[in-house]
Design a protein around this motif. Sequence first.
Motif, PDB file in Angstrom:
ATOM      1  N   ILE A 159      -3.926 -29.431  82.455  1.00  0.00           N
ATOM      2  CA  ILE A 159      -4.152 -28.153  83.126  1.00  0.00           C
ATOM      3  C   ILE A 159      -5.187 -27.383  82.312  1.00  0.00           C
ATOM      4  CG2 ILE A 159      -3.095 -26.043  84.006  1.00  0.00           C
ATOM      5  CD1 ILE A 159      -1.832 -28.484  85.255  1.00  0.00           C
ATOM      6  N   MET A 160      -6.347 -27.121  82.905  1.00  0.00           N
ATOM      7  CA  MET A 160      -7.450 -26.514  82.165  1.00  0.00           C
ATOM      8  C   MET A 160      -7.873 -25.174  82.768  1.00  0.00           C
ATOM      9  SD  MET A 160      -9.732 -30.030  81.937  1.00  0.00           S
ATOM     10  CE  MET A 160     -10.981 -29.315  80.866  1.00  0.00           C
ATOM     11  N   GLY A 161      -7.884 -24.134  81.942  1.00  0.00           N
ATOM     12  CA  GLY A 161      -8.409 -22.842  82.362  1.00  0.00           C
ATOM     13  C   GLY A 161      -7.766 -22.271  83.600  1.00  0.00           C
ATOM     14  N   ALA A 162      -6.457 -22.452  83.746  1.00  0.00           N
ATOM     15  CA  ALA A 162      -5.784 -22.066  84.996  1.00  0.00           C
ATOM     16  C   ALA A 162      -5.265 -20.632  84.949  1.00  0.00           C
ATOM     17  CB  ALA A 162      -4.621 -23.022  85.266  1.00  0.00           C
ATOM     18  N   PRO A 163      -5.311 -19.930  86.089  1.00  0.00           N
ATOM     19  CA  PRO A 163      -4.634 -18.634  86.185  1.00  0.00           C
ATOM     20  C   PRO A 163      -3.127 -18.852  86.185  1.00  0.00           C
ATOM     21  CG  PRO A 163      -5.445 -19.298  88.332  1.00  0.00           C
ATOM     22  CD  PRO A 163      -5.948 -20.325  87.346  1.00  0.00           C
ATOM     23  N   GLY A 164      -2.376 -17.758  86.030  1.00  0.00           N
ATOM     24  CA  GLY A 164      -0.936 -17.929  85.900  1.00  0.00           C
ATOM     25  C   GLY A 164      -0.078 -17.157  86.874  1.00  0.00           C
ATOM     26  N   GLU A 165      -0.616 -16.084  87.460  1.00  0.00           N
ATOM     27  CA  GLU A 165       0.201 -15.218  88.301  1.00  0.00           C
ATOM     28  C   GLU A 165      -0.584 -14.794  89.539  1.00  0.00           C
ATOM     29  OE1 GLU A 165       3.335 -14.541  87.414  1.00  0.00           O
ATOM     30  OE2 GLU A 165       3.145 -15.535  85.471  1.00  0.00           O
ATOM     31  N   ALA A 166      -0.045 -15.064  90.722  1.00  0.00           N
ATOM     32  CA  ALA A 166      -0.713 -14.626  91.953  1.00  0.00           C
ATOM     33  C   ALA A 166      -0.784 -13.103  92.031  1.00  0.00           C
ATOM     34  CB  ALA A 166       0.017 -15.184  93.170  1.00  0.00           C
ATOM     35  N   SER A 167       0.203 -12.440  91.469  1.00  0.00           N
ATOM     36  CA  SER A 167       0.230 -10.971  91.509  1.00  0.00           C
ATOM     37  C   SER A 167      -1.009 -10.375  90.860  1.00  0.00           C
ATOM     38  CB  SER A 167       1.478 -10.447  90.792  1.00  0.00           C
ATOM     39  OG  SER A 167       2.651 -10.900  91.423  1.00  0.00           O
ATOM     40  N   ASP A 168      -1.523 -11.051  89.835  1.00  0.00           N
ATOM     41  CA  ASP A 168      -2.694 -10.525  89.126  1.00  0.00           C
ATOM     42  C   ASP A 168      -3.936 -10.520  90.008  1.00  0.00           C
ATOM     43  OD1 ASP A 168      -1.084 -10.178  86.983  1.00  0.00           O
ATOM     44  OD2 ASP A 168      -1.851 -11.862  85.814  1.00  0.00           O
ATOM     45  N   PHE A 169      -4.003 -11.451  90.967  1.00  0.00           N
ATOM     46  CA  PHE A 169      -5.133 -11.465  91.890  1.00  0.00           C
ATOM     47  C   PHE A 169      -5.147 -10.186  92.731  1.00  0.00           C
ATOM     48  CE2 PHE A 169      -4.770 -16.011  91.047  1.00  0.00           C
ATOM     49  CZ  PHE A 169      -6.095 -16.391  90.933  1.00  0.00           C
ATOM     50  N   PHE A 170      -3.976  -9.755  93.154  1.00  0.00           N
ATOM     51  CA  PHE A 170      -3.903  -8.537  93.957  1.00  0.00           C
ATOM     52  C   PHE A 170      -4.260  -7.311  93.121  1.00  0.00           C
ATOM     53  CE2 PHE A 170      -1.319 -11.421  96.507  1.00  0.00           C
ATOM     54  CZ  PHE A 170      -1.790 -11.146  97.775  1.00  0.00           C
ATOM     55  N   ASP A 171      -3.836  -7.293  91.870  1.00  0.00           N
ATOM     56  CA  ASP A 171      -4.226  -6.187  90.983  1.00  0.00           C
ATOM     57  C   ASP A 171      -5.741  -6.143  90.829  1.00  0.00           C
ATOM     58  OD1 ASP A 171      -1.557  -5.589  90.624  1.00  0.00           O
ATOM     59  OD2 ASP A 171      -1.384  -6.707  88.741  1.00  0.00           O
ATOM     60  N   PHE A 172      -6.360  -7.333  90.722  1.00  0.00           N
ATOM     61  CA  PHE A 172      -7.810  -7.415  90.575  1.00  0.00           C
ATOM     62  C   PHE A 172      -8.513  -6.877  91.820  1.00  0.00           C
ATOM     63  CE2 PHE A 172     -11.652  -9.891  91.609  1.00  0.00           C
ATOM     64  CZ  PHE A 172     -12.460  -9.546  90.540  1.00  0.00           C
ATOM     65  N   TYR A 173      -8.062  -7.301  92.997  1.00  0.00           N
ATOM     66  CA  TYR A 173      -8.693  -6.846  94.239  1.00  0.00           C
ATOM     67  C   TYR A 173      -8.476  -5.342  94.458  1.00  0.00           C
ATOM     68  CZ  TYR A 173     -10.230 -11.370  95.971  1.00  0.00           C
ATOM     69  OH  TYR A 173     -10.902 -12.557  96.131  1.00  0.00           O
ATOM     70  N   LYS A 174      -7.307  -4.842  94.096  1.00  0.00           N
ATOM     71  CA  LYS A 174      -7.051  -3.411  94.256  1.00  0.00           C
ATOM     72  C   LYS A 174      -8.017  -2.601  93.408  1.00  0.00           C
ATOM     73  CE  LYS A 174      -3.556   0.204  93.932  1.00  0.00           C
ATOM     74  NZ  LYS A 174      -2.176   0.580  93.571  1.00  0.00           N
TER      75      LYS A 174
END
Length: 268
Positions: A159-174
Amino acid sequence: MGFYFNLLSFINPKKLKKDGFLLFCNPFARKVLPHQLEFLQKGMSDVLDLEGYKIQTYKWGSGSKKILLVHGWSSHSFRWKNYIEHLIKNDFTVYALDAPAHGLSSGKSIHVVLYAKVINAFLKINSEISSIVSHSIGGFATTYFLDQYKEHTIEKVVIMGAPGEASDFFDFYKETLGLTTKSLNLIIDEFQTQLGKVPSYFSSAKFAESILIPALIVHDKNDLATNYNYSIRLNKHWKNSQLILTEGLGHDLKSKDLIKNVTDFVKN
């Protein structure tokens, strides 16, 4: 776009849900360039039909060990060129696939549940594959796959350079789009409708707790796309795993030494 979404939350919430979810799942993928296509066509090409998607797949070499390469967001199978060439020299048969909405595969959107479903369908056809090397969102999807699809044949995973939390994507878009809480919650509602779970369910560290196979987890301390703390946490929750933290390789994680480390891990 943020103003547009915030306006839709009042005048057309249904459209906001649809458009917001599609934006969240739109990889804005790069086209396959001529020199990339030239290399890809050196492999055996095939198409996997899955639920209306045409999934482009490849195969190189004829070694005794079988491996699948799973690319990341806004990428495609060419990103593995140096790995493919090295693995073939080390007695591997190498398989790769383009995720939906990437490379030569069809579709306009991608998410972890769909990507994992593609991985599972491909491995059912190619059950002799015993290891996976994955990058970025491909690593997130691979971790989800290993947790959800218990009857797999995989014995080792990288597993290389993977994100860990889907919730963080929403924080980023917000934050990036300036979305209101109302707009964000409507998009999250659509996410839950489409995927059957709330964003917080999609946590690689939680998935890892059920996975017993050996894993090599790799992340660069200078990765600007995904924070390396995701991989530190993943390593803590994945009992049978080892962690390599690199410096200066960024999100792409491309170096001859790392290719050798990854190959040695899956080979031995």
